[in-house]
Design a protein around this motif. Structure first.
Motif, PDB file in Angstrom:
ATOM      1  N   SER A  93      -3.482 -26.113 -31.640  1.00 62.12           N
ATOM      2  CA  SER A  93      -4.029 -26.932 -30.561  1.00 62.12           C
ATOM      3  C   SER A  93      -2.944 -27.264 -29.550  1.00 62.12           C
ATOM      4  CB  SER A  93      -4.619 -28.227 -31.117  1.00 62.12           C
ATOM      5  OG  SER A  93      -5.086 -29.041 -30.047  1.00 62.12           O
ATOM      6  N   ALA A  94      -3.259 -27.028 -28.276  1.00 66.59           N
ATOM      7  CA  ALA A  94      -2.381 -27.433 -27.184  1.00 66.59           C
ATOM      8  C   ALA A  94      -2.998 -28.575 -26.391  1.00 66.59           C
ATOM      9  CB  ALA A  94      -2.112 -26.237 -26.267  1.00 66.59           C
ATOM     10  N   HIS A  95      -4.083 -29.132 -26.924  1.00 60.01           N
ATOM     11  CA  HIS A  95      -4.778 -30.228 -26.230  1.00 60.01           C
ATOM     12  C   HIS A  95      -4.046 -31.539 -26.511  1.00 60.01           C
ATOM     13  CE1 HIS A  95      -8.358 -31.955 -24.259  1.00 60.01           C
ATOM     14  NE2 HIS A  95      -8.086 -33.011 -25.020  1.00 60.01           N
ATOM     15  N   GLY A  96      -3.419 -32.091 -25.492  1.00 64.44           N
ATOM     16  CA  GLY A  96      -2.660 -33.312 -25.665  1.00 64.44           C
ATOM     17  C   GLY A  96      -1.364 -33.112 -26.421  1.00 64.44           C
ATOM     18  N   ARG A  97      -0.909 -31.871 -26.514  1.00 66.21           N
ATOM     19  CA  ARG A  97       0.307 -31.549 -27.241  1.00 66.21           C
ATOM     20  C   ARG A  97       1.191 -30.639 -26.398  1.00 66.21           C
ATOM     21  NH1 ARG A  97      -4.160 -31.698 -30.451  1.00 66.21           N
ATOM     22  NH2 ARG A  97      -4.036 -32.608 -32.529  1.00 66.21           N
ATOM     23  N   GLU A  98       2.431 -30.439 -26.839  1.00 64.75           N
ATOM     24  CA  GLU A  98       3.322 -29.539 -26.128  1.00 64.75           C
ATOM     25  C   GLU A  98       2.801 -28.110 -26.209  1.00 64.75           C
ATOM     26  OE1 GLU A  98       7.871 -30.775 -26.057  1.00 64.75           O
ATOM     27  OE2 GLU A  98       7.148 -30.571 -28.110  1.00 64.75           O
ATOM     28  N   LEU A  99       2.853 -27.406 -25.094  1.00 63.91           N
ATOM     29  CA  LEU A  99       2.402 -26.013 -25.075  1.00 63.91           C
ATOM     30  C   LEU A  99       3.355 -25.102 -25.833  1.00 63.91           C
ATOM     31  CD1 LEU A  99       0.374 -23.927 -23.941  1.00 63.91           C
ATOM     32  CD2 LEU A  99       1.853 -23.728 -21.934  1.00 63.91           C
ATOM     33  N   VAL A 124      -5.927 -20.555 -29.511  1.00 69.86           N
ATOM     34  CA  VAL A 124      -5.316 -21.735 -28.906  1.00 69.86           C
ATOM     35  C   VAL A 124      -6.407 -22.611 -28.322  1.00 69.86           C
ATOM     36  CG1 VAL A 124      -3.677 -22.610 -27.211  1.00 69.86           C
ATOM     37  CG2 VAL A 124      -3.236 -20.417 -28.357  1.00 69.86           C
ATOM     38  N   LEU A 125      -6.488 -23.853 -28.789  1.00 72.29           N
ATOM     39  CA  LEU A 125      -7.378 -24.836 -28.186  1.00 72.29           C
ATOM     40  C   LEU A 125      -6.648 -25.446 -27.002  1.00 72.29           C
ATOM     41  CD1 LEU A 125      -8.611 -26.516 -31.482  1.00 72.29           C
ATOM     42  CD2 LEU A 125      -9.753 -24.748 -30.152  1.00 72.29           C
ATOM     43  N   THR A 126      -7.204 -25.303 -25.812  1.00 77.29           N
ATOM     44  CA  THR A 126      -6.490 -25.646 -24.587  1.00 77.29           C
ATOM     45  C   THR A 126      -6.741 -27.087 -24.172  1.00 77.29           C
ATOM     46  OG1 THR A 126      -8.291 -24.901 -23.166  1.00 77.29           O
ATOM     47  CG2 THR A 126      -6.656 -23.247 -23.829  1.00 77.29           C
ATOM     48  N   GLY A 127      -5.979 -27.513 -23.173  1.00 77.65           N
ATOM     49  CA  GLY A 127      -6.123 -28.846 -22.625  1.00 77.65           C
ATOM     50  C   GLY A 127      -5.527 -28.901 -21.243  1.00 77.65           C
ATOM     51  N   PRO A 128      -5.638 -30.031 -20.555  1.00 76.67           N
ATOM     52  CA  PRO A 128      -5.060 -30.163 -19.212  1.00 76.67           C
ATOM     53  C   PRO A 128      -3.566 -29.881 -19.236  1.00 76.67           C
ATOM     54  CG  PRO A 128      -6.522 -32.011 -19.708  1.00 76.67           C
ATOM     55  CD  PRO A 128      -6.356 -31.255 -20.986  1.00 76.67           C
TER      56      PRO A 128
END
Length: 419
Positions: free
Chosen positions: A121-127, A142-146
């Motif tokens: 997960s990259a949602h709310g986490r470091e890419l 990969v679960l994406t995020g802003p």
């Protein structure tokens, strides 16, 4: 719905919108609240910052007869809101009714199994962690995020030179669903803000084919290798220029390579350390100044079935522009050793390991580590291997002694944990 129980409904990846009846409070993202069929008069709370939403839910849960519904994407127990709800209210207070996880739907659209995929997960986490997993593993979701979407992921992967296909799944399970195959470069060049992408699959060619791979017993990333500190003969090398197995065993223990990490192997030589780190699931960049050495690193990585990005250049200049590592291994000496160690210590997050044959080099390496704000330690490693003699007897064959130095940031609260 039961009084005092929070009903968590997964939605958005298949099936009709949920019908919510008899609720006093419904919490969810704006798109989920718009899609669901809600009773008139129910309070709707658009999910934004999590803490205030949890406080509001707590007020309703404490009221006799109040009924709360939380709407979430896919399977709310898979990198979803069930974690926060469970931590606040306990598992017994939750009635979770999942829909299909977006990862499962994305792989289903391609006709691929996903028991051997690594999900990050990259949602709310470091890419960076997602990028490292994509570099090291042939099948990643990969679960994406802003700020951590297909464009950012594609830009980072395009710089690695590794062959990967990105499959971007957006609005999965809805009439607006799109599943697109793009290269990392194409993903980086596009604006994905309108797509609402939920999941990106990062796939090597073999993973796209769908026919390769053995039957799995345990899902996810491959297990750690059954053995490490492999024999020197398992690597192509020149004139015994390969880190000896005993030295590699200690170096690996201090590097601690794992899935999600990035390791530099500076002065890689044969790439034995790089390959062993990659076998533990870490992403690896090997820096080697000679062309034939760089070729050997590539050949050894291919022979062991792991991905290693090889940079043909001389450190410390060759380190400029590389992504920051979690751990660094520096092998060998040379006039630039102190500068190389300094450059590595300035960029590394967790550990630096240096091996040396010359005692004269030890003070300068320790000094460089201290000056960079690290706490150095080390040993002189001396080993003797059993060797046969005529007459069916055995002698001890001494290997050259090697200094193994390692360091952690002075700000670290414990070994391997930096603030």
């Amino acid at each position: 719905m039961r009084d005092g129980v929070i009903t968590v409904l997964g939605m958005g990846t298949g099936g009709p919108p949920p019908v919510v009846g008899g609720a006093d409070l419904v919490v969810g993202a704006a798109r989920h609240l718009e899609a669901a069929e809600l009773p008139s008069g129910v309070r709707r709370l658009v999910l934004g910052p999590l803490a205030p939403a949890l406080d509001t839910i707590a007020e309703y849960v404490a009221a006799p007869g109040a009924r709360v519904v939380v709407l979430a994407s896919g399977d709310p127990g898979f990198f979803g809101i069930v974690r926060a709800l469970g931590a606040r209210f306990g598992a017994a207070a939750l009635d979770v009714r999942p829909s299909s996880p977006s990862v499962a739907v994305a792989f289903a659209r391609l006709g691929l199994r996903w028991d051997d995929a690594v999900v990050v997960s990259a949602h709310g986490r470091e890419l960076r962690t997602a990028v490292h997993v994509c570099r090291a593993h042939p099948k990643t979701a990969v679960l994406t995020g802003p700020g951590a979407g297909p464009a950012e992921l594609g830009a980072a992967l395009a710089r690695t030179g590794l062959a990967r296909t990105l499959v971007v799944g957006s609005a999965l399970g809805t009439d607006a669903e799109r599943v697109e195959r793009v290269t990392p470069e194409e993903a980086a060049a596009r604006d994905w803000s309108a797509a609402g992408a939920a999941v990106v699959l990062c796939l090597a060619d073999a993973a796209l084919d769908g026919r390769a791979g053995a039957c799995r017993t345990v899902a996810g990333a491959p297990a750690a290798p059954a053995g490490w500190a492999l024999p020197e003969e398992d690597f192509a090398h020149r004139d015994s220029m390969v880190t000896k197995a005993e030295v590699r065993a200690l170096a690996l223990a201090r590097l601690g390579p794992r899935t999600g990490d990035l390791v530099w192997d500076v002065g890689a030589g044969s790439g034995a350390v790089a390959v062993e780190c990659a076998r533990f699931g870490a992403a690896v960049i090997a820096v080697e100044k000679t062309a034939d050495g760089a070729g050997r690193v590539r050949a050894n990585a291919a022979a062991h079935g792991v991905e290693v990005q090889v940079v043909h250049g001389e450190a410390p200049a060759a380190l400029d522009g590389l992504p920051a590592p979690d751990a660094v291994f520096v092998g060998g000496g040379g006039r630039e050793l102190a500068a190389i160690v300094t450059a590595c210590a300035r960029r590394a997050r967790r550990s630096v390991v240096v091996t040396l044959a010359a005692v004269d080099r030890v003070p300068e390496v320790r000094g460089a580590l201290r000056a960079a704000g690290w706490v150095p330690e080390g040993v002189l490693l001396q080993s003797s291997r059993l060797a046969p003699l005529p007459g069916d007897v055995t002698r001890l064959a001494a290997a050259n002694p090697v200094f193994v130095l390692w360091a952690r940031p002075a700000s670290a609260t414990s070994e391997g944990e930096s603030l």
